[in-house]
Write an enzyme that holds these catalytic residues in place. Sequence first.
Site, short mmCIF file in Angstrom:
data_model
loop_
_atom_site.label_atom_id
_atom_site.label_comp_id
_atom_site.label_asym_id
_atom_site.label_seq_id
_atom_site.Cartn_x
_atom_site.Cartn_y
_atom_site.Cartn_z
N ASP A 280 1.03 -1.39 -0.03
CA ASP A 280 0.30 0.14 -0.12
C ASP A 280 1.09 0.91 0.11
OD1 ASP A 280 -1.70 1.82 0.26
OD2 ASP A 280 -2.80 1.56 2.16
N LYS B 152 -0.72 15.48 -12.14
CA LYS B 152 -0.33 15.03 -12.45
C LYS B 152 1.12 16.72 -13.06
CE LYS B 152 -2.09 11.69 -14.06
NZ LYS B 152 -1.50 10.17 -14.48
N THR C 283 -7.61 1.11 -20.67
CA THR C 283 -7.35 0.33 -19.89
C THR C 283 -8.95 -0.21 -19.99
OG1 THR C 283 -8.09 1.74 -18.61
CG2 THR C 283 -5.97 1.19 -18.93
N TYR D 214 -6.35 16.56 -10.52
CA TYR D 214 -6.37 15.23 -11.28
C TYR D 214 -4.94 16.63 -11.69
CZ TYR D 214 -5.16 13.48 -15.93
OH TYR D 214 -5.07 12.02 -16.79
#
Length: 288
Positions: free
Chosen positions: A70, A169, A202, A165
């Site tokens: 983890d 990035k 994906t 997000y």
Amino acid sequence: MPDRLPVVLVTGASRGAGKGIAIALGAHGCTVYVTGRSNVSGDHPLHGTISETADAVTQAGGKGVAVVCDHSDDTQVAALFAQIEAEQGRLDVLVNNAAAVHDELTMPGNFWEKPLKLADMIDVGIPSSYVASRYAAPIMAKQDKALIVFTSASGAVHYSLGAAYGAHKASLDKMAHDMTVDFAHAECKVASVSIWMGAVLTERLKMVIASDREKFGGLEGISENPGFTGDLIWGLFNDPELIEKSGKTFIGAELAQEYGVNDQGRQPPSYRQTQGAAPFAYLPTIIR
């Protein structure tokens, strides 16, 4: 192929881009450690476990090693790198791919209208890459060559899916740059780069496309297969000018053109073509 199999760690490799990258590097003959929290089928809404990924790496021609980790737990991360150093004595490539991505990321609405758990992209995604790099660096610094890769996207420089997000990035690209400054200061032959992946086809993306084909259907024609970035990482690692590329963020599709890599017979478009987007050029100023 070299006598010694290159040793690679791909974080967050139970499924998705991480799994594809790990298998691709296995096909290039690497020993690939794959990490994630999922090692029991059914413990996640999406299919995939680290053991399945490790088996696929081995079947592809490399050696897959699954380690439950983890990456939000620094103690587990420290143990992971201690294991790699004890078993291999080195680490050639670290691929920082672990992140907490929730399905609600693509739901409509402003950031304050979405669940607060989307902040996990910041609270988990950014520290996990920093901490893994922190533990990898002392191992890599003793070697004649090593590479740290951050899997990023063009959302680093334009709005995409909300503030969490974008912050994630942008942070990855900046870490690649700043870590290079420290490696150069210490005269280590370790390169640190960030790669903008395209939309990766994906299982999660396929579900997103199916949920709203009018909005997301166009992604199918421009998406990259999950193993594509793994082939690019292999190209980077074997580039005799790797250290000169350190500190930079690259658009994966453009690296593919440089290295003569295709994605199952096709050439994915560059963000520079589709969005007019390009990585930031950071200032050369250094304050230590």
